[in-house]
Write an enzyme that holds these catalytic residues in place. Structure first.
Site, short mmCIF file in Angstrom:
data_model
loop_
_atom_site.label_atom_id
_atom_site.label_comp_id
_atom_site.label_asym_id
_atom_site.label_seq_id
_atom_site.Cartn_x
_atom_site.Cartn_y
_atom_site.Cartn_z
N GLY A 12 34.16 115.74 26.45
CA GLY A 12 33.30 114.57 26.59
C GLY A 12 34.07 113.35 27.03
O GLY A 12 35.05 112.96 26.39
N GLY A 14 32.73 110.20 27.41
CA GLY A 14 32.08 108.94 27.07
C GLY A 14 33.05 108.01 26.38
O GLY A 14 34.28 108.21 26.42
N PHE A 15 32.54 106.98 25.71
CA PHE A 15 33.42 106.02 25.05
C PHE A 15 34.32 106.68 24.01
O PHE A 15 35.51 106.40 23.94
CB PHE A 15 32.60 104.91 24.39
CG PHE A 15 32.18 103.83 25.35
CD1 PHE A 15 33.12 103.00 25.92
CD2 PHE A 15 30.85 103.66 25.69
CE1 PHE A 15 32.75 102.01 26.81
CE2 PHE A 15 30.47 102.67 26.57
CZ PHE A 15 31.41 101.84 27.14
N GLU A 172 14.27 97.17 26.25
CA GLU A 172 14.95 96.77 27.48
C GLU A 172 14.17 97.21 28.72
O GLU A 172 14.01 96.43 29.68
CB GLU A 172 16.35 97.37 27.50
CG GLU A 172 17.29 96.74 26.48
CD GLU A 172 18.54 97.56 26.23
OE1 GLU A 172 19.41 97.09 25.46
OE2 GLU A 172 18.66 98.67 26.78
N ASP A 301 28.23 109.84 19.25
CA ASP A 301 26.83 110.10 18.89
C ASP A 301 26.62 111.50 18.32
O ASP A 301 25.57 111.78 17.74
CB ASP A 301 25.93 109.92 20.10
CG ASP A 301 25.78 108.46 20.50
OD1 ASP A 301 26.22 107.59 19.73
OD2 ASP A 301 25.24 108.19 21.59
N ALA A 317 27.97 101.91 21.21
CA ALA A 317 29.25 101.98 21.91
C ALA A 317 30.42 101.47 21.07
O ALA A 317 31.47 102.12 21.04
CB ALA A 317 29.16 101.21 23.23
#
Length: 422
Positions: A12, A14-15, A172, A301, A317
């Site tokens: 992964g 991601g962050f 949003e 997550d 995040a």
């Protein structure tokens, strides 16, 4: 003969995964980062791509470029399909596998349709660049189809946009859609009035942004109303088709439905053999490892990590970044033969944007909404973007959009004939 260096595999980019890899820069180990995409994506700004505010390249950066100077890291493009914690191997979709000494699983989450997977066809969620481009395509095509439609009732349905889920993503999306209709496209068409579009936000609970304090939720609802968004609360969706959304016996005719109501963990978690929560997240130990395997870390997550008060670390995040940094430190300790340390989340506050100069901010004792919250949201999110080029482009485009109400990424991609025929 020299001893073999430990092999650390990170699944992964991601962050959580990226900050783990970055934190291993000076560790005597060989690191392999595996991701099914070749880029790191800044998910909090995906809604801006979906609503034509930004291009995909503005919020993504090649993983190889980010880690290119880190000599102990190799990047592998591939999809992990299973993990065997007993034999210490990661199975890939192409049939190959990777052996590891230490493993970090950070594959994130996907959409949850609460037992109705058939809804995904007519109500796309927002987790990937492909999702964002599909949403942008559907939204812009709805305006184009309405321009060609002579039947007033069908035209109203085409100009009705329903967003399901009043969390940050739904809020949003709804706010940005209202801005597009009432400001950006107001002079683009001749046969329709884009500002007459209905933007409807449906939330199953009694308030929007339910994880925020009640005062900020009410503040967000008022700001949505000022933007022209219709908010329906305490309403459970019972059916979604390509023609309408149903809430019990009530039907809302629409051709554009967007999903922001729920998430579930990546299915890769099930192969670990570890306990899972209701959303499929792995119930990790205090040091973010899984029970019985101190060399397998689950973060971001995908992890259900409890805080000292018993609540779970939020799926945001900043939490993923902190978990990645902490896991890198623990991996360094593991390589050196030292005991692992428990993770402690430092809550730096929460922000949610609603629209142009509209947002809410929760920094514990300090809570506020409006323009100042929007500026705080903007600065913090720009700060988290990877790479100077991305920061410069985003802040420049946002400044231009703020002054002119224009959204320059209003491009329709993919096939258009099917929608225009419907």
């Amino acid at each position: 003969m020299s001893e073999r260096r430990p092999h650390i595999v990170i699944v992964g980019g991601g962050f959580a995964g990226l900050y783990t890899a970055r934190g291993l820069k000076h560790v005597e180990a060989d690191v392999t980062l595996v991701d099914q995409h070749n880029y790191h994506l800044f998910q909090p700004l995906l809604y801006q791509v979906a609503t034509a505010g930004l291009n995909p390249s503005d919020i993504a950066a090649p993983i190889r470029g980010i880690l290119g100077r880190q000599k102990n890291v190799s990047v592998l493009l591939g999809e992990a399909t299973a993990i065997d914690a007993e034999t210490q191997r990661v199975q890939l979709a192409d049939g190959h596998s990777l052996a590891y000494d230490q493993l970090v699983v950070a594959t994130g989450a996907t959409h949850s349709y609460f037992g109705h997977p058939e809804w995904e066809r007519d109500a796309p969620g927002l987790k990937t660049i492909d999702d964002a481009l599909e949403i942008r395509r559907r939204v812009l095509l709805a305006f184009e189809a309405a321009e060609r439609e002579s039947d007033p009732e069908k035209q109203r349905a085409l100009l009705t946009f329903v967003v399901i889920g009043g969390g940050p993503t739904g809020v949003e999306l709804a706010g940005a859609l209202s801005e597009i209709a009432r400001k950006t496209m107001i002079r683009d068409f001749r046969n329709i009035h884009p500002e007459s579009a209905r933007i409807i936000l449906i939330e199953g609970k009694e308030r929007v942004l339910p994880v925020y304090p009640a005062g900020l939720s009410e503040n967000a609802r008022r700001q949505l109303a000022e933007l022209g968004v219709e908010v329906i609360l305490d309403a459970m969706v019972t059916d979604i088709t390509d023609r309408d959304v149903r809430i019990g016996e009530r039907s809302i005719p629409t051709h554009t439905v967007l999903w922001g109501a729920g998430v579930q963990a990546s299915p890769l978690a099930r192969s670990l053999g570890a306990p899972l929560d209701r959303a499929g997240r792995v119930l990790v130990e205090p040091d973010l490892t899984i029970p019985g395997h101190k060399n397998v870390f689950v973060i971001g997550d995908l992890a259900a990590a409890r805080q000292h008060d018993g609540s779970f670390v939020p799926g945001v995040a900043p939490a993923a970044i902190q978990e990645g940094q902490h896991t890198a430190l623990n991996l360094e300790r593991a390589v050196e033969g030292q005991p692992l340390r428990p993770f402690k989340y430092r809550d730096k506050g929460s922000l949610a944007t609603i629209g142009r100069a509209a947002a809410v901010a929760d920094f514990g004792k300090v809570r506020f909404g409006g323009f100042l919250a929007w500026m705080a949201w903007l600065v913090i999110h720009i700060f988290f973007l990877i790479g100077f080029r991305n920061r410069f482009l985003v802040i420049t485009q946002w400044a231009w959009a703020y002054l002119t109400y224009q959204r320059g990424a209003r491009l329709i991609t993919g096939r258009v004939d099917q929608v225009l025929r419907s």
